[in-house]
Write an enzyme that holds these catalytic residues in place. Structure first.
Site, mmCIF file in Angstrom:
data_model
loop_
_atom_site.group_PDB
_atom_site.id
_atom_site.type_symbol
_atom_site.label_atom_id
_atom_site.label_comp_id
_atom_site.label_asym_id
_atom_site.label_seq_id
_atom_site.Cartn_x
_atom_site.Cartn_y
_atom_site.Cartn_z
ATOM 1 N N ASP A 91 63.307 28.520 27.936
ATOM 2 C CA ASP A 91 63.531 29.597 26.858
ATOM 3 C C ASP A 91 64.210 30.786 25.803
ATOM 4 O O ASP A 91 64.504 31.101 27.194
ATOM 5 C CB ASP A 91 62.342 29.187 26.654
ATOM 6 C CG ASP A 91 61.675 29.645 24.413
ATOM 7 O OD1 ASP A 91 62.500 29.025 24.087
ATOM 8 O OD2 ASP A 91 60.223 29.475 24.667
ATOM 9 N N HIS A 92 64.225 30.867 24.554
ATOM 10 C CA HIS A 92 65.574 32.236 24.720
ATOM 11 C C HIS A 92 65.972 32.574 25.690
ATOM 12 O O HIS A 92 65.325 33.628 26.560
ATOM 13 C CB HIS A 92 64.264 33.195 23.601
ATOM 14 C CG HIS A 92 63.720 32.276 22.971
ATOM 15 N ND1 HIS A 92 64.745 31.728 21.166
ATOM 16 C CD2 HIS A 92 63.200 31.353 22.218
ATOM 17 C CE1 HIS A 92 63.802 31.462 21.062
ATOM 18 N NE2 HIS A 92 62.722 31.686 20.645
ATOM 19 N N HIS A 226 60.168 26.011 16.643
ATOM 20 C CA HIS A 226 59.691 26.550 17.110
ATOM 21 C C HIS A 226 58.662 27.255 16.177
ATOM 22 O O HIS A 226 58.843 27.583 15.321
ATOM 23 C CB HIS A 226 61.675 28.000 17.581
ATOM 24 C CG HIS A 226 61.564 28.069 18.637
ATOM 25 N ND1 HIS A 226 62.063 28.109 19.793
ATOM 26 C CD2 HIS A 226 62.630 26.882 18.475
ATOM 27 C CE1 HIS A 226 62.819 27.729 20.349
ATOM 28 N NE2 HIS A 226 63.625 27.073 19.967
ATOM 29 N N VAL A 249 55.211 25.329 21.474
ATOM 30 C CA VAL A 249 53.620 26.111 20.916
ATOM 31 C C VAL A 249 53.659 27.420 22.124
ATOM 32 O O VAL A 249 53.471 27.270 23.668
ATOM 33 C CB VAL A 249 52.832 25.394 20.625
ATOM 34 C CG1 VAL A 249 51.914 26.406 20.690
ATOM 35 C CG2 VAL A 249 52.561 24.302 19.824
ATOM 36 N N THR A 251 52.056 30.927 21.286
ATOM 37 C CA THR A 251 50.902 32.209 20.648
ATOM 38 C C THR A 251 49.651 32.013 21.106
ATOM 39 O O THR A 251 48.563 31.880 21.600
ATOM 40 C CB THR A 251 51.080 32.723 19.993
ATOM 41 O OG1 THR A 251 52.688 32.795 19.744
ATOM 42 C CG2 THR A 251 50.505 34.045 19.577
HETATM 43 ZN ZN ZN Z 1 61.221 29.873 20.146
#
Ligand code: ZN
Length: 299
Positions: A91-92, A226, A249, A251
């Site tokens: 991810d990122h 996202h 998902v 958070t």
């Molecule tokens: Zn993201």
């Protein structure tokens, strides 16, 4: 049940194949982040219960904590032992070096995030990531971002700094089309009114479904949503119906994990064995993932 019909030889299908099937069927694959084994267990238990493929994500901070190679080993061990379609995404990732490191370590997918750089620079670096991935293994999925939606997975008091939810601020279809053509990415994460993290005490701003549709029509590749924590289930479903094939998902899992762990620690004040005070924590993660997967698959 079993919407993807993967009863046999599950692990022989690639992530690319599952994404294509999700796209064809108008459902989305769930992407959930981890930085520890307990969260991974909660996610895997939920996916297995519903018999659905699942993507595990680790962004830079999470990878630093759990270990890049360790994350690969953990996910691969589940895939092999249970013959299960569980995949791993970087991810990122903000540098080309980071992307290469994850590809070399055995990730199934990577997200190169240079959306804060000038457009030409974003294109040049994203292209470099795509070329590197193709040179290693054509099945590796490369995703890129276009449009800024904030960068942290936490509970927020206000919209992330620099993020505005106005038409002007969202990813423009013509820009997305050009970007996808120029870079050759497999998937695109546009800014469509979504934000990373979620707002305290309420639901996140509405998604711009019309924009999702317009972008999908021109890019013709799967879109990724996202920051779906805090978005309403109707919004998420409508986004999926209009071109989103993967939903992220993070958070909400973090919040569920923390709250459940706090409760367990309060309850079991004398317990010191971690495996005896994390049952409910794992269950809490599992239940959020289960609820999300049902939404993503219209179950
Ligand atoms: Zn993201």
């Amino acid at each position: 049940m079993n919407f993807l019909n993967f009863g046999i030889n599950k692990k022989r299908k690639t992530l690319r194949r599952y994404i294509k099937e999700a796209e064809d069927k108008g459902v989305a694959i769930g992407h959930f982040n981890i930085s520890n084994l307990e969260t991974l267990r909660g996610i895997f238990d939920a996916a297995k219960k519903l018999d659905l493929p699942v993507i595990i994500g680790t962004a830079e901070g999470e990878r630093k904590f759990i270990g890049t190679k360790q994350a690969v080993a953990l996910v691969k061990s589940l895939r092999d032992e249970y013959d299960y379609p569980i995949f791993l995404n970087a991810d990122h990732t903000y540098s080309v070096e980071g992307v290469k490191e994850c590809i070399d370590a055995g990730y199934d997918a990577v997200i190169f995030d240079a959306t804060n750089l000038p457009y030409e620079e974003n294109v040049r670096l994203t292209k470099e990531c795509v070329e590197y991935a193709r040179s290693k293994n054509k099945d590796i999925i490369v995703e890129a971002e276009l449009g800024f939606i904030g960068s942290s997975s936490k509970v927020l008091d206000t919209l992330p700094e620099g993020v505005k939810i106005t038409e002007e601020f969202l990813t423009k279809p013509e820009e997305a089309e050009k970007f996808v053509k120029e870079t050759g990415v497999d998937m695109l994460a546009p800014a469509i009114g979504n934000i990373h993290g979620m707002l305290k005490g309420g639901i996140d701003p509405a998604l711009n479904i019309e924009r999702v549709k317009q972008i999908k029509e021109v890019v013709k590749i799967p879109l990724v949503l996202h920051g779906a924590s805090g978005n309403s289930s109707d919004d998420i479903k409508n986004a999926i119906k209009n071109g989103v094939s993967i939903v992220h998902v993070n958070t909400e899992l973090r919040v569920a994990f923390r709250r459940a762990l706090e409760d367990e620690l309060k309850e079991k004040t004398a317990e010191v064995a971690p495996y005896k005070y994390m049952d409910k924590t794992i269950k809490a993660v599992e239940s959020v993932v289960e609820e999300k997967l049902k939404i993503f698959n219209f179950l």
